[in-house]
Design a protein around this motif. Structure first.
Motif, short mmCIF file in Angstrom:
data_model
loop_
_atom_site.label_atom_id
_atom_site.label_comp_id
_atom_site.label_asym_id
_atom_site.label_seq_id
_atom_site.Cartn_x
_atom_site.Cartn_y
_atom_site.Cartn_z
N ILE A 107 0.83 -1.21 0.00
CA ILE A 107 0.00 0.00 0.00
C ILE A 107 0.86 1.26 0.00
N GLU A 108 2.01 1.22 0.68
CA GLU A 108 2.90 2.39 0.68
C GLU A 108 3.50 2.63 -0.71
N ASN A 109 3.81 1.55 -1.45
CA ASN A 109 4.28 1.71 -2.83
C ASN A 109 3.23 2.38 -3.69
N VAL A 110 1.96 1.99 -3.51
CA VAL A 110 0.89 2.57 -4.32
C VAL A 110 0.62 4.02 -3.91
N MET A 111 0.78 4.31 -2.62
CA MET A 111 0.58 5.68 -2.13
C MET A 111 1.65 6.65 -2.65
N LEU A 112 2.83 6.13 -2.96
CA LEU A 112 4.00 6.97 -3.22
C LEU A 112 3.75 8.06 -4.27
N PRO A 113 3.24 7.73 -5.48
CA PRO A 113 3.05 8.81 -6.46
C PRO A 113 2.04 9.86 -6.01
N LEU A 114 1.04 9.46 -5.23
CA LEU A 114 0.06 10.43 -4.72
C LEU A 114 0.73 11.37 -3.72
N GLU A 115 1.56 10.80 -2.86
CA GLU A 115 2.24 11.63 -1.86
C GLU A 115 3.25 12.57 -2.52
N LEU A 116 3.95 12.07 -3.55
CA LEU A 116 4.90 12.92 -4.27
C LEU A 116 4.20 14.08 -4.96
N ALA A 117 2.95 13.83 -5.41
CA ALA A 117 2.17 14.87 -6.09
C ALA A 117 1.40 15.75 -5.10
N GLY A 118 1.56 15.46 -3.79
CA GLY A 118 0.91 16.27 -2.78
C GLY A 118 -0.60 16.07 -2.69
N LYS A 119 -1.08 14.89 -3.09
CA LYS A 119 -2.52 14.62 -3.07
C LYS A 119 -2.97 14.20 -1.67
N ALA A 120 -4.17 14.62 -1.31
CA ALA A 120 -4.76 14.22 -0.03
C ALA A 120 -5.35 12.82 -0.15
N ASN A 121 -5.63 12.21 0.99
CA ASN A 121 -6.30 10.90 1.03
C ASN A 121 -5.55 9.82 0.26
N ALA A 122 -4.22 9.86 0.30
CA ALA A 122 -3.41 8.90 -0.47
C ALA A 122 -3.69 7.46 -0.03
N ARG A 123 -3.79 7.24 1.28
CA ARG A 123 -3.98 5.86 1.77
C ARG A 123 -5.32 5.29 1.31
N GLU A 124 -6.37 6.10 1.37
CA GLU A 124 -7.69 5.63 0.96
C GLU A 124 -7.71 5.30 -0.54
N ALA A 125 -7.10 6.18 -1.34
CA ALA A 125 -7.07 5.95 -2.79
C ALA A 125 -6.25 4.71 -3.13
N ALA A 126 -5.12 4.54 -2.43
CA ALA A 126 -4.27 3.37 -2.67
C ALA A 126 -5.00 2.08 -2.29
N ALA A 127 -5.71 2.10 -1.17
CA ALA A 127 -6.45 0.92 -0.73
C ALA A 127 -7.53 0.54 -1.74
N GLU A 128 -8.18 1.55 -2.31
CA GLU A 128 -9.24 1.29 -3.28
C GLU A 128 -8.67 0.63 -4.54
N VAL A 129 -7.54 1.13 -5.03
CA VAL A 129 -6.95 0.57 -6.25
C VAL A 129 -6.37 -0.81 -5.98
N LEU A 130 -5.79 -1.03 -4.81
CA LEU A 130 -5.31 -2.37 -4.47
C LEU A 130 -6.47 -3.37 -4.43
N ALA A 131 -7.63 -2.93 -3.95
CA ALA A 131 -8.81 -3.80 -3.96
C ALA A 131 -9.20 -4.17 -5.38
N GLN A 132 -9.07 -3.20 -6.30
CA GLN A 132 -9.42 -3.45 -7.70
C GLN A 132 -8.51 -4.49 -8.36
N VAL A 133 -7.29 -4.63 -7.85
CA VAL A 133 -6.37 -5.64 -8.40
C VAL A 133 -6.30 -6.87 -7.47
N ASN A 134 -7.29 -6.98 -6.59
CA ASN A 134 -7.45 -8.14 -5.70
C ASN A 134 -6.24 -8.38 -4.79
#
Length: 223
Positions: A107-134
């Motif tokens: 999840i931290e790997n998936v959060m990384l580009p969001l955090e680098l881009a300064g996006k909010a709610n990185a953990r929630e967005a990463a968790a959602e996309v990880l769910a999409q790839v099972n």
């Protein structure tokens, strides 16, 4: 950006490098236009210049001459910081060797580009996309604890989490067995329905799935 405008355009791009044998031309005088939502395969023999062309189109490398536009931004007019900002906001990458950060969980790997881009709610967005790839059940695992196929699914989740205008994939199934590779292809094209996909591949199955195939020979587009 007007809907009819290409999301990716290259104008007479050439890449030359110095070698002991003299100047080598890796990519030669390439013109290319790719529309939003297109799926494009770049094929050709080893050494044809496929990965170099991909790097030039993505702003990871600079052409010796020529110009590149990505989502309306002229990459070739920007410095490295400017190109990095465009990549962060408009581009996703999937590589053959996954390129996950070993010290970060899935999840931290998936959060990384969001955090680098300064996006909010990185953990929630990463968790959602990880769910999409099972991979929800593996989100706290480190790359070394994941199979090759799972690592590539994390890499795909990371590539899509920023909702990029263009996804670049370089031999995305190259390090996977055939059955795992097929599952990754299915996932990649399922996710690519939301974006533009440009994929370098030796795999005929991937090329057949794309709407257009570009063949490179000695750095030139021949078909």
């Amino acid at each position: 950006m007007h809907i009819a405008d290409p999301v990716l355009r290259a104008e007479k791009i050439t890449k030359q490098v110095s070698s002991p044998e003299g100047t080598l031309t890796i990519v030669a005088d390439v013109d290319l236009s790719i529309a939003p939502a297109e799926t494009v395969a770049i094929i050709g023999a080893s050494g044809a210049g496929k990965s170099t062309l991909l790097a030039l189109l993505a702003g990871l490398d600079e052409p010796t001459s020529g110009r590149v536009w990505l989502d309306g931004k002229e990459l070739t007019a920007l410095d490295e910081d400017g190109r990095a900002a465009v990549r962060a906001n408009h581009v996703g990458f999937v590589f053959q060797s996954f390129h996950l950060v070993p010290s970060l969980t899935a999840i931290e790997n998936v959060m990384l580009p969001l955090e680098l881009a300064g996006k909010a709610n990185a953990r929630e967005a990463a968790a959602e996309v990880l769910a999409q790839v099972n991979l929800s059940s593996r989100r706290h695992h480190y790359p070394r604890q994941l199979s090759g196929g799972e690592q590539q699914r994390v890499a795909i989740a990371r590539a899509f989490v920023t909702q990029p205008a263009v996804l670049f994939a370089d031999e995305p199934t190259g390090n996977l067995d055939a059955a795992t590779g097929e599952r990754i292809i299915e996932l990649l094209f399922d996710k690519a329905a939301q974006t533009t996909l440009v994929v370098v591949t030796h795999d005929p199955a991937i090329a057949r799935r794309c709407g257009r195939t570009i063949r490179l020979e000695a750095g030139r587009i021949v078909a």
